[in-house]
Design a protein around this motif. Structure first.
Motif, PDB file in Angstrom:
ATOM      1  N   ARG A   1       1.093  11.272 -10.459  1.00 22.69           N
ATOM      2  CA  ARG A   1      -0.208  11.961 -10.949  1.00 22.69           C
ATOM      3  C   ARG A   1      -0.328  13.203 -10.108  1.00 22.69           C
ATOM      4  O   ARG A   1      -0.669  14.106 -10.471  1.00 22.69           O
ATOM      5  N   LEU A   2       0.464  13.163  -8.814  1.00 25.46           N
ATOM      6  CA  LEU A   2       0.217  14.705  -8.045  1.00 25.46           C
ATOM      7  C   LEU A   2       1.275  15.347  -7.822  1.00 25.46           C
ATOM      8  O   LEU A   2       1.037  16.710  -7.951  1.00 25.46           O
ATOM      9  N   HIS A   3       2.456  14.886  -8.081  1.00 24.04           N
ATOM     10  CA  HIS A   3       3.668  15.876  -7.859  1.00 24.04           C
ATOM     11  C   HIS A   3       3.818  16.753  -8.932  1.00 24.04           C
ATOM     12  O   HIS A   3       4.082  17.892  -9.021  1.00 24.04           O
ATOM     13  N   PRO A   4       3.567  16.175 -10.213  1.00 21.20           N
ATOM     14  CA  PRO A   4       3.707  17.301 -11.454  1.00 21.20           C
ATOM     15  C   PRO A   4       2.517  18.628 -11.353  1.00 21.20           C
ATOM     16  O   PRO A   4       2.827  19.311 -11.982  1.00 21.20           O
ATOM     17  N   LEU A   5       1.367  18.332 -10.313  1.00 18.88           N
ATOM     18  CA  LEU A   5       0.733  19.370 -10.264  1.00 18.88           C
ATOM     19  C   LEU A   5       1.232  20.667  -9.607  1.00 18.88           C
ATOM     20  O   LEU A   5       2.167  20.570  -8.733  1.00 18.88           O
ATOM     21  N   PRO A   6       0.746  21.988 -10.084  1.00 13.70           N
ATOM     22  CA  PRO A   6       1.116  23.029  -9.355  1.00 13.70           C
ATOM     23  C   PRO A   6       0.792  22.997  -7.796  1.00 13.70           C
ATOM     24  O   PRO A   6      -0.081  22.292  -7.349  1.00 13.70           O
ATOM     25  N   GLU A   7       1.498  23.371  -6.699  1.00 16.58           N
ATOM     26  CA  GLU A   7       1.401  23.458  -5.623  1.00 16.58           C
ATOM     27  C   GLU A   7       0.193  23.813  -5.043  1.00 16.58           C
ATOM     28  O   GLU A   7      -0.592  23.030  -4.295  1.00 16.58           O
ATOM     29  N   ASP A   8      -0.198  24.984  -5.616  1.00 11.67           N
ATOM     30  CA  ASP A   8      -1.821  25.482  -5.318  1.00 11.67           C
ATOM     31  C   ASP A   8      -2.876  24.412  -5.424  1.00 11.67           C
ATOM     32  O   ASP A   8      -3.935  24.375  -4.709  1.00 11.67           O
ATOM     33  N   GLN A   9      -2.702  23.557  -6.456  1.00  9.44           N
ATOM     34  CA  GLN A   9      -3.629  22.792  -6.835  1.00  9.44           C
ATOM     35  C   GLN A   9      -3.647  21.342  -5.908  1.00  9.44           C
ATOM     36  O   GLN A   9      -4.389  20.845  -5.624  1.00  9.44           O
ATOM     37  N   ARG A  10      -2.348  21.062  -5.533  1.00  6.54           N
ATOM     38  CA  ARG A  10      -2.013  19.884  -4.603  1.00  6.54           C
ATOM     39  C   ARG A  10      -2.645  20.442  -3.104  1.00  6.54           C
ATOM     40  O   ARG A  10      -3.201  19.607  -2.581  1.00  6.54           O
ATOM     41  N   ILE A  11      -2.515  21.675  -2.723  1.00  9.61           N
ATOM     42  CA  ILE A  11      -3.170  22.214  -1.539  1.00  9.61           C
ATOM     43  C   ILE A  11      -4.757  22.003  -1.602  1.00  9.61           C
ATOM     44  O   ILE A  11      -5.307  21.544  -0.558  1.00  9.61           O
ATOM     45  N   ALA A  12      -5.149  22.411  -2.895  1.00  8.28           N
ATOM     46  CA  ALA A  12      -6.477  22.129  -3.022  1.00  8.28           C
ATOM     47  C   ALA A  12      -7.179  20.966  -2.890  1.00  8.28           C
ATOM     48  O   ALA A  12      -8.012  20.631  -2.229  1.00  8.28           O
ATOM     49  N   HIS A  13      -6.309  20.034  -3.557  1.00 12.44           N
ATOM     50  CA  HIS A  13      -6.673  18.463  -3.589  1.00 12.44           C
ATOM     51  C   HIS A  13      -6.618  18.157  -1.939  1.00 12.44           C
ATOM     52  O   HIS A  13      -7.543  17.396  -1.486  1.00 12.44           O
ATOM     53  N   ALA A  14      -5.509  18.696  -1.322  1.00 14.69           N
ATOM     54  CA  ALA A  14      -5.406  18.084  -0.040  1.00 14.69           C
ATOM     55  C   ALA A  14      -6.476  18.458   0.938  1.00 14.69           C
ATOM     56  O   ALA A  14      -6.859  17.704   1.992  1.00 14.69           O
ATOM     57  N   HIS A  15      -7.222  19.520   0.733  1.00 12.50           N
ATOM     58  CA  HIS A  15      -8.064  20.099   1.653  1.00 12.50           C
ATOM     59  C   HIS A  15      -9.436  19.093   1.417  1.00 12.50           C
ATOM     60  O   HIS A  15     -10.198  18.975   2.329  1.00 12.50           O
ATOM     61  N   ALA A  16      -9.796  18.662   0.257  1.00 14.26           N
ATOM     62  CA  ALA A  16     -11.114  17.920   0.089  1.00 14.26           C
ATOM     63  C   ALA A  16     -10.872  16.526  -0.494  1.00 14.26           C
ATOM     64  O   ALA A  16     -11.934  15.665  -0.525  1.00 14.26           O
ATOM     65  N   ALA A  17      -9.529  15.929  -0.454  1.00 12.40           N
ATOM     66  CA  ALA A  17      -9.561  14.594  -1.088  1.00 12.40           C
ATOM     67  C   ALA A  17      -9.802  13.655  -0.011  1.00 12.40           C
ATOM     68  O   ALA A  17     -10.038  13.573   1.070  1.00 12.40           O
ATOM     69  N   GLU A  18     -10.205  12.456  -0.745  1.00 12.70           N
ATOM     70  CA  GLU A  18     -10.242  11.276   0.068  1.00 12.70           C
ATOM     71  C   GLU A  18      -9.415   9.992  -0.441  1.00 12.70           C
ATOM     72  O   GLU A  18      -8.427  10.350  -1.387  1.00 12.70           O
ATOM     73  N   ASP A  19      -9.157   9.077   0.388  1.00 14.14           N
ATOM     74  CA  ASP A  19      -8.307   8.088   0.047  1.00 14.14           C
ATOM     75  C   ASP A  19      -8.619   7.450  -1.189  1.00 14.14           C
ATOM     76  O   ASP A  19      -9.819   7.252  -1.772  1.00 14.14           O
TER      77      ASP A  19
ATOM     78  N   ALA B   1       0.785  -1.312  -0.091  1.00 14.81           N
ATOM     79  CA  ALA B   1      -0.169   0.066  -0.002  1.00 14.81           C
ATOM     80  C   ALA B   1       0.676   1.209  -0.100  1.00 14.81           C
ATOM     81  O   ALA B   1       0.590   2.273  -0.702  1.00 14.81           O
ATOM     82  N   LEU B   2       1.786   1.240   0.796  1.00 15.27           N
ATOM     83  CA  LEU B   2       2.772   2.404   0.689  1.00 15.27           C
ATOM     84  C   LEU B   2       3.441   2.622  -0.561  1.00 15.27           C
ATOM     85  O   LEU B   2       3.498   3.841  -1.033  1.00 15.27           O
ATOM     86  N   GLY B   3       3.816   1.462  -1.319  1.00 22.16           N
ATOM     87  CA  GLY B   3       4.491   1.714  -2.811  1.00 22.16           C
ATOM     88  C   GLY B   3       3.338   2.240  -3.519  1.00 22.16           C
ATOM     89  O   GLY B   3       3.715   3.156  -4.466  1.00 22.16           O
ATOM     90  N   ASN B   4       1.960   1.818  -3.437  1.00 20.16           N
ATOM     91  CA  ASN B   4       0.958   2.375  -4.323  1.00 20.16           C
ATOM     92  C   ASN B   4       0.689   3.935  -4.017  1.00 20.16           C
ATOM     93  O   ASN B   4       0.354   4.726  -5.047  1.00 20.16           O
ATOM     94  N   TYR B   5       0.737   4.194  -2.593  1.00 19.63           N
ATOM     95  CA  TYR B   5       0.623   5.717  -2.511  1.00 19.63           C
ATOM     96  C   TYR B   5       1.808   6.429  -3.020  1.00 19.63           C
ATOM     97  O   TYR B   5       1.369   7.618  -3.595  1.00 19.63           O
ATOM     98  N   ARG B   6       3.061   6.088  -2.644  1.00 20.53           N
ATOM     99  CA  ARG B   6       4.174   7.044  -3.438  1.00 20.53           C
ATOM    100  C   ARG B   6       4.127   6.865  -4.735  1.00 20.53           C
ATOM    101  O   ARG B   6       4.404   8.210  -5.324  1.00 20.53           O
ATOM    102  N   GLN B   7       3.837   5.776  -5.532  1.00 21.76           N
ATOM    103  CA  GLN B   7       3.517   5.864  -7.040  1.00 21.76           C
ATOM    104  C   GLN B   7       2.621   6.778  -7.435  1.00 21.76           C
ATOM    105  O   GLN B   7       2.683   7.608  -8.380  1.00 21.76           O
ATOM    106  N   LEU B   8       1.321   6.816  -6.732  1.00 19.53           N
ATOM    107  CA  LEU B   8       0.229   7.776  -6.983  1.00 19.53           C
ATOM    108  C   LEU B   8       0.881   9.279  -6.824  1.00 19.53           C
ATOM    109  O   LEU B   8       0.446   9.968  -7.845  1.00 19.53           O
ATOM    110  N   PHE B   9       1.582   9.459  -5.891  1.00 19.35           N
ATOM    111  CA  PHE B   9       1.836  10.688  -5.517  1.00 19.35           C
ATOM    112  C   PHE B   9       3.058  11.361  -6.693  1.00 19.35           C
ATOM    113  O   PHE B   9       2.670  12.323  -7.381  1.00 19.35           O
ATOM    114  N   GLU B  10       3.823  10.303  -6.905  1.00 14.62           N
ATOM    115  CA  GLU B  10       4.984  10.581  -8.048  1.00 14.62           C
ATOM    116  C   GLU B  10       4.573  10.832  -9.291  1.00 14.62           C
ATOM    117  O   GLU B  10       4.956  11.769  -9.978  1.00 14.62           O
TER     118      GLU B  10
END
Length: 355
Positions: free
Chosen positions: A133-151, A122-131
């Motif tokens: 799909r999420l890491h390429p997004l601008p910081e402000d978009q990641r912050i917005a995702h973090a406020h409303a995201a689900e697992d 599961a840890l590997g899946n989370y890290r891969q998902l971040f690297e």
């Protein structure tokens, strides 16, 4: 009698034959169901969900009863699942009902694991998902995702190196202990770690603390603030744990000395006895109070290692040295008596006898 080994390793698996939209699942049941991949043992679920074992047993029982989970193969197909009390039985919607599974829910061992909070897969899946799909997004978009995201998005964002994103994750109403433990383990910015520890419920969690002390970016000031009231034995373990960075081990030893000077006598005795006196090497120059000396003198000593370490402790009180000289283990081993007789606080007659 059921096979307890099989029960312990039951891996709850969602039932692919059931349309989950036809079930009246509570948000908590839906959350637990979302964390089940069919390959995670039930005993891992407390750490995975942050829910206590007793609550998980109830939720899993209801999920099996409603057909949301496949029954365990280890159970007898002739033994139906006992339905929950009627007052707690969720009502199904009027769409076609899912078939009732004809299997008994196993007696689960849901004791949280002491090692990893998440299965490595599961840890590997989370890290891969971040690297990916999420890491390429601008910081402000990641912050917005973090406020409303689900697992799993919320867990993946726990790997973000930016403190502002971590703060947004922690402000998310869905954030729980599993997310806090991920941040404590993988976030490498002191600002984000400060934000994590600002939440008292997270800072008090054993899993969060375990990963914090292993995090090389844990500030010494934050360690002192969180651990200044911990038991002496716990501080000693942190100060001698090879998995803990040297800066944190050094801070732990400093806090240990401060706490030993003013801490409860019972904790001082516990530390000395449980470490067979090894902890005394880090306490050079620190004397003990009368109550501690009295408690130490009220015990029988049989361990040569403990006696040797006390004999090398320059601050050992005279009453304790005299008490050790009377022990059977010392009378039988001349080398121990000689070592104690050379102590600066040894009785005069013992010094003459050992000379």
């Amino acid at each position: 009698m059921k096979d307890s080994g099989a029960m312990t390793e039951w891996m709850p698996k969602p039932n692919p034959a059931v349309d989950l939209r036809t079930l009246a699942l509570s948000p908590e049941e839906g959350f637990v169901l979302s964390r089940l991949d069919g390959a995670t043992p039930a005993r891992n679920l407390p750490a995975l969900t942050g829910l206590p074992p007793e609550r998980l047993r109830t939720i899993l029982s209801r999920l099996v009863t409603q057909g949301a989970l496949l029954p365990t193969p280890a159970a007898s197909p002739a033994a139906p699942v006992a339905a929950p009390p009627a007052a707690f039985e969720p009502q199904r919607r009027t769409s076609p009902a899912a078939p009732e599974p004809e299997a008994d829910l196993p007696v689960l061992d849901l004791t949280p694991l002491d090692a990893e909070d998440e299965p490595e897969a599961a840890l590997g899946n989370y890290r891969q998902l971040f690297e990916l799909r999420l890491h390429p997004l601008p910081e402000d978009q990641r912050i917005a995702h973090a406020h409303a995201a689900e697992d799993p998005i919320l867990s993946a964002l726990c790997f973000d190196p930016v403190p502002a994103v971590i703060k947004a994750v922690l402000e998310n109403a869905r954030a729980g202990l599993p997310h806090a433990r991920l941040v404590a383990r993988y976030h490498r910015n002191p600002v984000g770690l400060e934000a994590l520890c600002a939440r008292a419920a997270f800072a008090a969690d054993t899993g969060v603390r375990r990963w914090l002390v292993r995090n090389p970016q844990l500030p010494a000031s934050l360690f002192r603030r969180l651990w200044s009231a911990r038991r002496l034995m716990e501080l000693h373990k942190v100060g001698n744990d090879r998995d803990v960075p040297e800066s944190t081990r050094r801070a732990a030893r400093e806090v240990l000395r401060q706490r030993f000077a003013s801490g409860p006598a019972e904790e001082k005795v516990e530390l000395i006895l449980n470490t067979e006196g090894r902890a005394l090497a880090a306490l050079i120059g620190l004397p003990v109070d009368g109550k501690t000396a009295s408690l130490l003198c009220g015990r029988t000593y049989r361990s040569p290692m403990l006696i040797q370490n006390i004999a090398r402790w320059s601050a050992a009180p005279p009453a304790l040295i005299a008490h050790l000289l009377k022990q059977e283990a010392v009378r039988r081993q001349p080398q121990l008596r000689m070592l104690l007789a050379r102590h600066p606080n040894a009785p005069a007659d013992a010094k003459r006898g050992g000379a």
